[in-house]
Design a protein around this motif. Structure first.
Motif, PDB file in Angstrom:
ATOM      1  N   TRP A   1       0.749  -1.174   0.101  1.00  0.00           N
ATOM      2  CA  TRP A   1       0.107  -0.065  -0.060  1.00  0.00           C
ATOM      3  C   TRP A   1       0.829   1.261   0.077  1.00  0.00           C
ATOM      4  N   GLN A   2       2.117   1.285   0.191  1.00  0.00           N
ATOM      5  CA  GLN A   2       2.858   2.308   0.363  1.00  0.00           C
ATOM      6  C   GLN A   2       2.837   3.504  -0.753  1.00  0.00           C
ATOM      7  N   ASP A   3       2.691   3.014  -2.056  1.00  0.00           N
ATOM      8  CA  ASP A   3       2.726   3.608  -3.459  1.00  0.00           C
ATOM      9  C   ASP A   3       1.597   3.431  -4.169  1.00  0.00           C
ATOM     10  N   ALA A   4       0.506   2.998  -3.402  1.00  0.00           N
ATOM     11  CA  ALA A   4      -0.832   2.768  -4.159  1.00  0.00           C
ATOM     12  C   ALA A   4      -1.360   4.120  -4.300  1.00  0.00           C
ATOM     13  N   ALA A   5      -1.540   4.471  -5.574  1.00  0.00           N
ATOM     14  CA  ALA A   5      -2.361   5.926  -5.789  1.00  0.00           C
ATOM     15  C   ALA A   5      -3.712   6.099  -5.604  1.00  0.00           C
ATOM     16  N   THR A   6      -4.272   4.823  -5.740  1.00  0.00           N
ATOM     17  CA  THR A   6      -5.958   4.988  -5.370  1.00  0.00           C
ATOM     18  C   THR A   6      -6.450   3.773  -4.602  1.00  0.00           C
ATOM     19  N   GLY A   7      -7.568   4.031  -4.218  1.00  0.00           N
ATOM     20  CA  GLY A   7      -8.116   2.762  -3.580  1.00  0.00           C
ATOM     21  C   GLY A   7      -8.332   1.661  -4.528  1.00  0.00           C
ATOM     22  N   ASP A   8      -8.790   1.809  -5.786  1.00  0.00           N
ATOM     23  CA  ASP A   8      -8.880   0.767  -6.589  1.00  0.00           C
ATOM     24  C   ASP A   8      -7.567   0.016  -7.066  1.00  0.00           C
ATOM     25  N   GLU A   9      -6.462   0.614  -7.129  1.00  0.00           N
ATOM     26  CA  GLU A   9      -5.338   0.148  -7.327  1.00  0.00           C
ATOM     27  C   GLU A   9      -4.751  -0.761  -5.880  1.00  0.00           C
ATOM     28  N   LEU A  10      -5.143  -0.386  -4.805  1.00  0.00           N
ATOM     29  CA  LEU A  10      -4.900  -0.890  -3.556  1.00  0.00           C
ATOM     30  C   LEU A  10      -5.532  -2.184  -3.480  1.00  0.00           C
ATOM     31  N   LEU A  11      -6.786  -1.969  -3.693  1.00  0.00           N
ATOM     32  CA  LEU A  11      -7.958  -3.120  -3.861  1.00  0.00           C
ATOM     33  C   LEU A  11      -7.446  -4.261  -4.658  1.00  0.00           C
ATOM     34  N   LYS A  12      -7.104  -4.022  -6.049  1.00  0.00           N
ATOM     35  CA  LYS A  12      -6.516  -5.081  -6.860  1.00  0.00           C
ATOM     36  C   LYS A  12      -5.338  -5.803  -6.205  1.00  0.00           C
ATOM     37  N   ARG A  13      -4.694  -4.798  -5.672  1.00  0.00           N
ATOM     38  CA  ARG A  13      -3.157  -5.759  -4.993  1.00  0.00           C
ATOM     39  C   ARG A  13      -3.812  -6.530  -3.786  1.00  0.00           C
ATOM     40  N   LEU A  14      -4.414  -6.059  -3.118  1.00  0.00           N
ATOM     41  CA  LEU A  14      -4.990  -6.926  -1.931  1.00  0.00           C
ATOM     42  C   LEU A  14      -5.819  -8.327  -2.403  1.00  0.00           C
ATOM     43  N   ASN A  15      -6.559  -8.097  -3.508  1.00  0.00           N
ATOM     44  CA  ASN A  15      -7.447  -8.992  -3.879  1.00  0.00           C
ATOM     45  C   ASN A  15      -6.366  -9.971  -4.720  1.00  0.00           C
ATOM     46  N   ASP A  16      -5.286  -9.594  -5.397  1.00  0.00           N
ATOM     47  CA  ASP A  16      -4.327 -10.459  -5.923  1.00  0.00           C
ATOM     48  C   ASP A  16      -3.701 -11.466  -4.808  1.00  0.00           C
ATOM     49  N   LEU A  17      -3.893 -11.212  -3.348  1.00  0.00           N
ATOM     50  CA  LEU A  17      -3.227 -12.161  -2.522  1.00  0.00           C
ATOM     51  C   LEU A  17      -3.593 -13.144  -2.362  1.00  0.00           C
TER      52      LEU A  17
ATOM     53  N   ARG B   1     -12.242   4.909   0.359  1.00  0.00           N
ATOM     54  CA  ARG B   1     -13.965   4.438   1.025  1.00  0.00           C
ATOM     55  C   ARG B   1     -14.656   3.607  -0.222  1.00  0.00           C
ATOM     56  N   GLU B   2     -14.680   4.230  -1.371  1.00  0.00           N
ATOM     57  CA  GLU B   2     -15.483   3.854  -2.410  1.00  0.00           C
ATOM     58  C   GLU B   2     -15.020   2.609  -2.915  1.00  0.00           C
ATOM     59  N   ALA B   3     -13.473   2.353  -2.805  1.00  0.00           N
ATOM     60  CA  ALA B   3     -12.962   0.825  -3.181  1.00  0.00           C
ATOM     61  C   ALA B   3     -13.411  -0.290  -2.178  1.00  0.00           C
ATOM     62  N   ALA B   4     -13.571   0.151  -1.165  1.00  0.00           N
ATOM     63  CA  ALA B   4     -13.888  -0.656   0.168  1.00  0.00           C
ATOM     64  C   ALA B   4     -15.426  -0.934   0.073  1.00  0.00           C
ATOM     65  N   GLY B   5     -16.205  -0.449  -0.894  1.00  0.00           N
ATOM     66  CA  GLY B   5     -17.589  -0.661  -0.863  1.00  0.00           C
ATOM     67  C   GLY B   5     -18.303  -0.229   0.404  1.00  0.00           C
ATOM     68  N   ASP B   6     -19.110  -1.035   0.704  1.00  0.00           N
ATOM     69  CA  ASP B   6     -20.091  -0.762   2.043  1.00  0.00           C
ATOM     70  C   ASP B   6     -19.277  -1.077   3.423  1.00  0.00           C
ATOM     71  N   TYR B   7     -18.153  -1.694   3.232  1.00  0.00           N
ATOM     72  CA  TYR B   7     -17.310  -1.614   4.441  1.00  0.00           C
ATOM     73  C   TYR B   7     -16.558  -0.437   4.617  1.00  0.00           C
ATOM     74  N   GLY B   8     -16.441   0.618   3.578  1.00  0.00           N
ATOM     75  CA  GLY B   8     -15.625   1.736   3.718  1.00  0.00           C
ATOM     76  C   GLY B   8     -16.709   3.030   4.196  1.00  0.00           C
ATOM     77  N   ALA B   9     -17.957   2.695   4.450  1.00  0.00           N
ATOM     78  CA  ALA B   9     -18.899   3.881   5.089  1.00  0.00           C
ATOM     79  C   ALA B   9     -18.537   3.943   6.499  1.00  0.00           C
ATOM     80  N   PRO B  10     -18.604   5.025   6.760  1.00  0.00           N
ATOM     81  CA  PRO B  10     -18.327   5.648   8.254  1.00  0.00           C
ATOM     82  C   PRO B  10     -19.351   5.047   9.255  1.00  0.00           C
TER      83      PRO B  10
END
Length: 211
Positions: free
Chosen positions: A108-124, A151-160
């Protein structure tokens, strides 16, 4: 990453989760088919049995598979299915070594967007979309990792204050709210399943009558 988490509901285990990115990832991996506290206490149990104060991806990746499975299976077992989970943890660590030099924060250090980070996590290994979204929400809500659109990339889980997952648990009260939400989901799923079963039986009975 050095914060206080309250997922295992055990001070030593939660302290490790708060300072160790790998421990948090492994806890998330273990969080299925067992109570949440059991899952997130697992990384601390593994570290203690390895004689260490943290988990090391290089060490776990290179560990003898049978010995590692036995380490998780030693009573009290780290998971209901220690053998399969030992394999998944090693696959996760091997992936981290191969793609991130064993450093989970590189995900996550250089992930520019939530979507990019989500893809990286999903690839694990062991992380499907739901698990990836929950961990992304945990990173954003409690661990200060907030790339654009997280928040948007996390879907419902990202909501406050959604109280939908471990990402929202900060103490006993929020734990009760998350548990209540999960029980509601289970009840709704059970009701839906019962309704479907009844509908299928009615359809079969109708066809049998027509014959």
């Amino acid at each position: 990453m050095d914060v206080t988490l309250h997922l295992a509901q055990e001070p030593a285990a939660d302290e490790l989760l708060g300072r160790s990115p790998l421990a948090a990832l492994v806890g998330m991996l273990l969080d299925q088919q067992v109570p949440m506290e059991w899952a997130f206490a697992g990384p601390h149990t593994i570290a203690v049995r390895l004689g260490a104060d943290d988990l090391d991806a290089q060490e776990i990746a290179a560990y003898d598979p049978e010995a590692f499975a036995a380490l998780l299976a030693t009573k009290p077992a780290v998971h209901r299915y220690p053998g399969s989970m030992a394999k998944r943890i090693q696959q996760l660590c091997q992936y981290l070594v191969e793609h991130y030099e064993g450093d989970p924060t590189a995900i996550w250090q250089d992930a520019a967007t939530g979507d990019e980070l989500l893809k990286r996590l999903n690839d694990l290994p062991g992380f499907g979309k739901q698990k990836a979204q929950i961990f992304l929400a945990l990173l954003g809500k409690q661990l200060g990792v907030r790339p654009k659109g997280w928040r948007e990339a996390a879907g419902d889980y990202g909501a406050p204050k959604a109280y939908r997952s471990v990402a929202d648990i900060t103490g006993p009260e929020s734990l009760r709210k998350v548990r209540a939400h999960k029980q509601e989901l289970k009840a709704a799923a059970k009701a839906s399943s019962t309704k479907t079963t009844k509908a299928m039986k009615t359809t079969k009975a109708t066809k049998a009558t027509k014959k």
